[in-house]
Motif scaffolding. Structure first.
Motif, PDB file in Angstrom:
ATOM      1  N   VAL A   1       0.863  -1.182   0.000  1.00  0.00           N
ATOM      2  CA  VAL A   1       0.000   0.000   0.000  1.00  0.00           C
ATOM      3  C   VAL A   1       0.897   1.229   0.000  1.00  0.00           C
ATOM      4  O   VAL A   1       1.898   1.275   0.737  1.00  0.00           O
ATOM      5  N   GLU A   2       0.541   2.206  -0.818  1.00  0.00           N
ATOM      6  CA  GLU A   2       1.253   3.476  -0.860  1.00  0.00           C
ATOM      7  C   GLU A   2       0.306   4.603  -0.498  1.00  0.00           C
ATOM      8  O   GLU A   2      -0.902   4.523  -0.766  1.00  0.00           O
ATOM      9  N   VAL A   3       0.864   5.654   0.097  1.00  0.00           N
ATOM     10  CA  VAL A   3       0.078   6.821   0.493  1.00  0.00           C
ATOM     11  C   VAL A   3       0.749   8.062  -0.099  1.00  0.00           C
ATOM     12  O   VAL A   3       1.977   8.182  -0.090  1.00  0.00           O
ATOM     13  N   ALA A   4      -0.061   8.972  -0.623  1.00  0.00           N
ATOM     14  CA  ALA A   4       0.453  10.233  -1.157  1.00  0.00           C
ATOM     15  C   ALA A   4      -0.246  11.384  -0.454  1.00  0.00           C
ATOM     16  O   ALA A   4      -1.468  11.352  -0.254  1.00  0.00           O
ATOM     17  N   VAL A   5       0.514  12.397  -0.071  1.00  0.00           N
ATOM     18  CA  VAL A   5      -0.016  13.593   0.574  1.00  0.00           C
ATOM     19  C   VAL A   5       0.159  14.765  -0.390  1.00  0.00           C
ATOM     20  O   VAL A   5       1.280  15.042  -0.848  1.00  0.00           O
ATOM     21  N   ASP A   6      -0.936  15.413  -0.697  1.00  0.00           N
ATOM     22  CA  ASP A   6      -0.943  16.539  -1.634  1.00  0.00           C
ATOM     23  C   ASP A   6      -0.337  16.081  -2.970  1.00  0.00           C
ATOM     24  O   ASP A   6      -0.749  15.058  -3.503  1.00  0.00           O
ATOM     25  N   ASP A   7       0.639  16.805  -3.494  1.00  0.00           N
ATOM     26  CA  ASP A   7       1.266  16.432  -4.768  1.00  0.00           C
ATOM     27  C   ASP A   7       2.601  15.725  -4.566  1.00  0.00           C
ATOM     28  O   ASP A   7       3.419  15.648  -5.490  1.00  0.00           O
ATOM     29  N   GLY A   8       2.800  15.175  -3.375  1.00  0.00           N
ATOM     30  CA  GLY A   8       4.049  14.489  -3.083  1.00  0.00           C
ATOM     31  C   GLY A   8       4.113  13.101  -3.693  1.00  0.00           C
ATOM     32  O   GLY A   8       3.154  12.604  -4.300  1.00  0.00           O
ATOM     33  N   ASP A   9       5.259  12.473  -3.529  1.00  0.00           N
ATOM     34  CA  ASP A   9       5.471  11.128  -4.053  1.00  0.00           C
ATOM     35  C   ASP A   9       4.608  10.110  -3.314  1.00  0.00           C
ATOM     36  O   ASP A   9       4.198  10.329  -2.163  1.00  0.00           O
TER      37      ASP A   9
END
Length: 316
Positions: A245-253
């Motif tokens: 599982v991956e998580v992204a915050v705003d326009d980050g990686d």
């Protein structure tokens, strides 16, 4: 195992009162264990009619599984996010089929509920689903309990089918009839609706196996949190095991989250990522990958990545 953070209380098993309810055919039927019975007919050597006491006398099993609504069959690409994790108690369908003795020409199992009504322009329908005999025999359970208590009326009391690796539409509630047949039934809920073409394919398939999916549960969508390092957490699931599982915050990686392994049961898997949230509004997204290599799409389908919006506030 991932330890629970005080900010994100453990909700591994969904309380029964919080489990979603979906009915296509109006109010649920009024059944009770004294009068309920289940018929097993069609291409079998020994047609059966079991009452509730006879069913209770068969081998019992208990397991935890994700229970997910596919969504509105008239709008099959719209995300619903209706998902729970439930402990079921019941009898393996294989035990009942062994008593009935499927004939060699039997290829499909039809599961029919006691509910009746109108849907999609058709009147006097029953809720009917079908599964290949081999799959039904391998995994379907005739459940009479949820989270250690008897099924409640709106969840299929006294007995429902549970197909744990499949969408909830295949887990027929208020089950009263099982038919073994050589062919699939032509019915609004089998061949007209609850069908789809999977990405990269051209063949229309019945809606069965769950998609790979994930859902953020903390922080709460639309809420506020103190600025600083916060836990971003939720659950991921699929018909098989989720492997990342991956998580992204705003326009980050996209950042890898810590993910629990799935145990012996087809339950959901908790994920978490501790991340610094600067003061201000934030968009947070999550996406999962399963053992078959399937990845949640960013947009455009029912299992598109889940997104929440939160605001981080400066303390004091």
């Amino acid at each position: 195992m991932i330890r629970t953070d005080p900010e994100t209380p453990d909700v591994y098993l969904t309380p029964v009162e919080d489990v979603f309810v979906r009915n296509h055919l109006g109010p649920h039927p009024r059944l009770d264990t004294d009068t309920w019975s289940l018929s097993v007919e069609g291409l079998v050597e020994r047609p059966l009619r079991l009452d509730f006491r006879a069913l209770e006398g068969l081998s019992q099993t208990r397991f935890t599984a994700v229970h997910e609504c596919f969504g509105n069959p008239l709008h099959p690409t719209v995300p619903t996010r209706a998902v729970t994790n439930v402990e079921w108690t019941g009898v393996p369908l294989a035990e009942v089929l062994e008593l009935a003795g499927p004939r060699p020409e039997a290829r499909h199992v039809w599961l029919e509920g006691a509910d009746r009504g109108d849907f999609a322009g058709e009147s006097g329908l029953s809720f009917l689903k079908d599964l290949p005999l081999a799959e039904a025999r391998a995994e379907v359970v005739l459940a009479h309990g949820m989270n250690g208590e008897p099924l409640r009326p709106d969840h299929g009391y006294p007995v429902r089918a549970v197909a744990p690796r499949m969408f909830g539409t295949n887990s027929v509630k208020w089950l009263t009839r099982i038919v073994l047949a050589a062919e699939r039934p032509e019915h609004v809920f089998t061949t007209r609706l609850y069908t789809r073409v999977l990405p990269g394919e051209s063949v229309v398939r019945p809606v069965r196996e769950k998609d790979v999916c994930s859902k953020l549960l903390a922080p709460k969508d639309g809420g506020t949190v103190p600025a600083g390092v916060r836990e971003l957490a939720g659950y991921a699931w699929s018909s098989g095991e989720v492997t990342a599982v991956e998580v992204a915050v705003d326009d980050g990686d996209w950042l890898p989250a810590e993910l629990e392994r799935r145990g012996p049961h087809p339950s959901w898997q908790r994920f978490r990522l501790r991340h610094h949230l600067a003061p201000g509004p934030h968009r947070i997204r999550c996406r999962a990958v399963d053992a078959a290599g399937r990845v949640q799409p960013l947009t455009g389908d029912r299992n598109a990545v889940h997104e929440i919006r939160v605001t981080a506030l400066v303390n004091g």
